[in-house]
Write an enzyme that holds these catalytic residues in place. Structure first.
Site, PDB file in Angstrom:
ATOM      1  N   SER A  79     -13.805  -0.529   1.284  1.00 44.57           N
ATOM      2  CA  SER A  79     -13.493   0.576   3.110  1.00 44.57           C
ATOM      3  C   SER A  79     -11.874   1.768   1.947  1.00 44.57           C
ATOM      4  CB  SER A  79     -12.714  -0.593   3.469  1.00 44.57           C
ATOM      5  OG  SER A  79     -12.298   0.062   5.416  1.00 44.57           O
ATOM      6  N   CYS A  90      -4.944  -7.062   8.465  1.00 41.67           N
ATOM      7  CA  CYS A  90      -4.344  -6.709   7.517  1.00 41.67           C
ATOM      8  C   CYS A  90      -2.932  -6.598   7.381  1.00 41.67           C
ATOM      9  CB  CYS A  90      -4.686  -4.744   7.149  1.00 41.67           C
ATOM     10  SG  CYS A  90      -4.258  -4.146   5.311  1.00 41.67           S
ATOM     11  N   CYS A 121       1.196  -1.075  -0.151  1.00 44.64           N
ATOM     12  CA  CYS A 121      -0.079   0.063  -0.128  1.00 44.64           C
ATOM     13  C   CYS A 121       0.646   0.840   0.332  1.00 44.64           C
ATOM     14  CB  CYS A 121      -0.958  -0.200   1.446  1.00 44.64           C
ATOM     15  SG  CYS A 121      -2.222   1.451   1.684  1.00 44.64           S
ATOM     16  N   GLY A 127      -3.489  -2.826   0.965  1.00 46.53           N
ATOM     17  CA  GLY A 127      -4.286  -1.662   0.033  1.00 46.53           C
ATOM     18  C   GLY A 127      -5.271  -0.906   0.522  1.00 46.53           C
ATOM     19  N   GLU A 128      -4.874  -0.106  -0.335  1.00 43.88           N
ATOM     20  CA  GLU A 128      -6.379   1.366  -0.843  1.00 43.88           C
ATOM     21  C   GLU A 128      -7.386   0.916  -2.288  1.00 43.88           C
ATOM     22  OE1 GLU A 128      -7.273   3.942   1.082  1.00 43.88           O
ATOM     23  OE2 GLU A 128      -8.708   4.488  -0.035  1.00 43.88           O
ATOM     24  N   SER A 152     -12.660   4.610   7.169  1.00 41.28           N
ATOM     25  CA  SER A 152     -11.109   4.285   7.942  1.00 41.28           C
ATOM     26  C   SER A 152     -10.843   5.899   9.142  1.00 41.28           C
ATOM     27  CB  SER A 152     -10.143   3.656   7.581  1.00 41.28           C
ATOM     28  OG  SER A 152     -10.203   2.577   7.482  1.00 41.28           O
ATOM     29  N   LEU A 153     -12.069   6.102   9.460  1.00 43.98           N
ATOM     30  CA  LEU A 153     -11.662   7.109  10.369  1.00 43.98           C
ATOM     31  C   LEU A 153     -10.459   7.104  11.814  1.00 43.98           C
ATOM     32  CD1 LEU A 153     -13.110  10.046  10.305  1.00 43.98           C
ATOM     33  CD2 LEU A 153     -14.820   9.255  12.150  1.00 43.98           C
ATOM     34  N   HIS A 154     -10.549   6.463  12.460  1.00 44.15           N
ATOM     35  CA  HIS A 154      -9.823   6.322  13.237  1.00 44.15           C
ATOM     36  C   HIS A 154      -9.325   7.692  14.635  1.00 44.15           C
ATOM     37  CE1 HIS A 154      -9.408   3.233  11.273  1.00 44.15           C
ATOM     38  NE2 HIS A 154      -8.539   3.442  10.457  1.00 44.15           N
ATOM     39  N   ASN A 183      -4.762  -5.321  16.485  1.00 44.23           N
ATOM     40  CA  ASN A 183      -4.263  -6.557  16.504  1.00 44.23           C
ATOM     41  C   ASN A 183      -2.730  -5.799  16.473  1.00 44.23           C
ATOM     42  OD1 ASN A 183      -5.760  -9.026  16.519  1.00 44.23           O
ATOM     43  ND2 ASN A 183      -6.618  -8.192  14.366  1.00 44.23           N
TER      44      ASN A 183
HETATM   45  N1  SAH Z   1      -7.187   1.538   2.481  1.00 47.61           N
HETATM   46  C1  SAH Z   1      -8.232   1.100   3.345  1.00 47.61           C
HETATM   47  C2  SAH Z   1      -8.920  -0.787   3.183  1.00 47.61           C
HETATM   48  C3  SAH Z   1      -7.418  -1.859   3.871  1.00 47.61           C
HETATM   49  S1  SAH Z   1      -7.389  -1.557   5.561  1.00 47.61           S
HETATM   50  C4  SAH Z   1      -8.845   1.477   4.692  1.00 47.61           C
HETATM   51  O1  SAH Z   1      -7.585   2.046   5.296  1.00 47.61           O
HETATM   52  O2  SAH Z   1      -9.651   1.891   4.736  1.00 47.61           O
HETATM   53  C5  SAH Z   1      -9.207  -2.235   5.969  1.00 47.61           C
HETATM   54  C6  SAH Z   1      -9.186  -1.455   7.820  1.00 47.61           C
HETATM   55  O3  SAH Z   1      -8.226  -2.171   8.442  1.00 47.61           O
HETATM   56  C7  SAH Z   1      -8.491  -0.172   8.294  1.00 47.61           C
HETATM   57  O4  SAH Z   1      -9.734   0.273   8.676  1.00 47.61           O
HETATM   58  C8  SAH Z   1      -7.727  -0.182   8.735  1.00 47.61           C
HETATM   59  O5  SAH Z   1      -7.212   1.164   9.375  1.00 47.61           O
HETATM   60  C9  SAH Z   1      -7.439  -1.301   9.296  1.00 47.61           C
HETATM   61  N2  SAH Z   1      -6.668  -1.858   9.994  1.00 47.61           N
HETATM   62  C10 SAH Z   1      -5.212  -2.204   9.623  1.00 47.61           C
HETATM   63  N3  SAH Z   1      -4.115  -2.299  10.855  1.00 47.61           N
HETATM   64  C11 SAH Z   1      -4.919  -2.835  11.968  1.00 47.61           C
HETATM   65  C12 SAH Z   1      -4.842  -3.629  12.747  1.00 47.61           C
HETATM   66  N4  SAH Z   1      -3.394  -3.772  12.812  1.00 47.61           N
HETATM   67  N5  SAH Z   1      -5.667  -4.064  13.704  1.00 47.61           N
HETATM   68  C13 SAH Z   1      -7.127  -3.818  13.634  1.00 47.61           C
HETATM   69  N6  SAH Z   1      -7.490  -3.280  11.726  1.00 47.61           N
HETATM   70  C14 SAH Z   1      -6.396  -2.804  11.802  1.00 47.61           C
END
Ligand code: SAH
Length: 346
Positions: free
Chosen positions: A178, A330, A104, A149-150, A201-203, A288
């Site tokens: 996503s 991921c 990515c 990936g995105e 994916s806001l976070h 995770n």
């Molecule tokens: N690029 C896209 C799709 C891939 S990630 C996106 O960011 O939405 C899919 C989801 O998994 C995203 O919300 C990402 O933030 C989350 N993610 C990535 N690493 C993670 C981890 N270690 N534990 C939990 N969720 C995770």
């Protein structure tokens, strides 16, 4: 299978146009080889077996979790790694999580894929071959683009794959893309005829913190992204999922839950559409651990954060963790295999 090459191979042999549909229909129903395709002549089946690999991906590793999750690590024909997951839920749902890119280009700080090298976009056939792999294991009915990936950076191939997913049993309404909040992609998806679901994916609900976790926020600030999601809802009438990965001491405080509720409620409208249906639904994701500096929030903090959101009238669920014992987050499996390889070669 490489569907462009399939068309070419059949055209070169002067086969009628419907032959490719016949081959595809078999594959989409879970056929394991050209051999299975009994309404196609043995001669043509032999030609296909010789000239066109049944899958554009080769399986490198497969991991089974105690909870029934199945994770596959693949390589493309040019040796690029990618991974996909099959999740089995108690209510019978069979959901696959697929990758849209190998690696990515974005560098979200908590994500294992973000720490890997970006290789390239996957083709529509390479995306479909992930789904076909699991379809050969059992029937599937949901698909999320939450692997590596995105998806919005490869949206044409992603949408081309989505067009064929119903043949495998996955309707558009049960397909979710996503994104980190790549606005041009959100706009393009809003224009698509397909009623595909959008997840963001806001976070973090504050610009500075989000930019720290997800550098892409500098380019598309979260207030603009939320606007784009509202426009998506206005156009499609499909509720938008907000993904929020819970990081201990980083984004899991009470005030941060209030800030999130405020962001999603928006001015005046109470976060509701005219029909009073909430536009957003929050999905809290237990983190995770991936070897990043971050740690996941405790179960108690997640429960408190959830309660704070609910008290503000925000619909919220906590995601079940699946496949933790097999590094199903991921990028994790590909990253761990890369680690092993570099350890072996050093
Ligand atoms: N690029 C896209 C799709 C891939 S990630 C996106 O960011 O939405 C899919 C989801 O998994 C995203 O919300 C990402 O933030 C989350 N993610 C990535 N690493 C993670 C981890 N270690 N534990 C939990 N969720 C995770």
């Amino acid at each position: 299978m490489d569907l462009l090459k399939l068309d070419q191979t059949l055209a070169d042999r002067g086969e009628p146009g419907f032959r490719a549909c016949q081959v595809w229909a078999w594959a989409a129903r879970g056929a394991r080889s050209y051999e299975d395709m009994t309404d196609i002549s043995t001669e043509l089946r032999d030609v296909l077996a010789r000239e066109l690999p049944f899958s554009s991906l080769s399986l490198q590793e497969e991991a089974h979790s105690d909870d029934g999750t199945l994770k596959a690590l693949f390589a493309t024909a040019d040796g690029r790694p990618l991974e996909a997951v099959l999740m089995r839920f108690r209510d019978g749902r069979r959901s696959i999580c697929v990758s849209s890119q190998s690696g990515c280009p974005l560098t979200c700080k908590f994500c294992a894929t973000g720490a890997m090298k970006f290789a390239r976009n996957l083709s529509a056939s390479e995306i479909l071959d992930q789904a076909l792999h699991f379809r050969r294991v059992e029937p599937i009915d949901h698909c999320v683009f939450m692997g590596m990936g995105e998806p919005m950076l490869n949206l044409d191939a992603v949408l081309a794959a989505c067009e064929r997913l119903p043949d495998l049993g996955v309707t558009h309404r049960r397909t979710t893309i996503s994104t980190v909040g790549w606005i041009p992609g959100i706009e393009q998806l809003a224009e698509s005829e397909m009623p595909i679901r959008l997840a963001l994916s806001l976070h973090a609900a504050e610009e500075a913190l989000r930019s720290e976790l997800m550098p892409v926020n500098e380019r598309f600030p979260l207030t603009d992204v939320i606007e784009a999601c509202r426009a998506f809802y206005a156009r499609k009438r499909r509720r938008v999922f907000i993904e929020y990965v819970m990081l201990a001491g980083v984004n899991d405080r009470y005030e941060q839950a209030l800030a999130l509720a405020h962001l999603l409620s928006g001015p005046g409208a109470g976060g509701r559409s005219r029909s009073a249906e909430p536009i957003f639904k929050v999905n809290l994701i237990p983190y995770n651990p991936t070897g990043s500096p971050y740690e996941g929030s405790t179960r108690e903090s997640i429960a408190a954060f959830r309660a704070a959101l609910e008290a503000q009238g925000v619909p919220v669920t906590v995601r079940l963790t699946r496949g933790r014992d097999i590094a199903a987050a991921c990028g994790q499996l590909a990253a761990s295999v890369q680690d092993q390889r570099s350890t072996l070669s050093s």
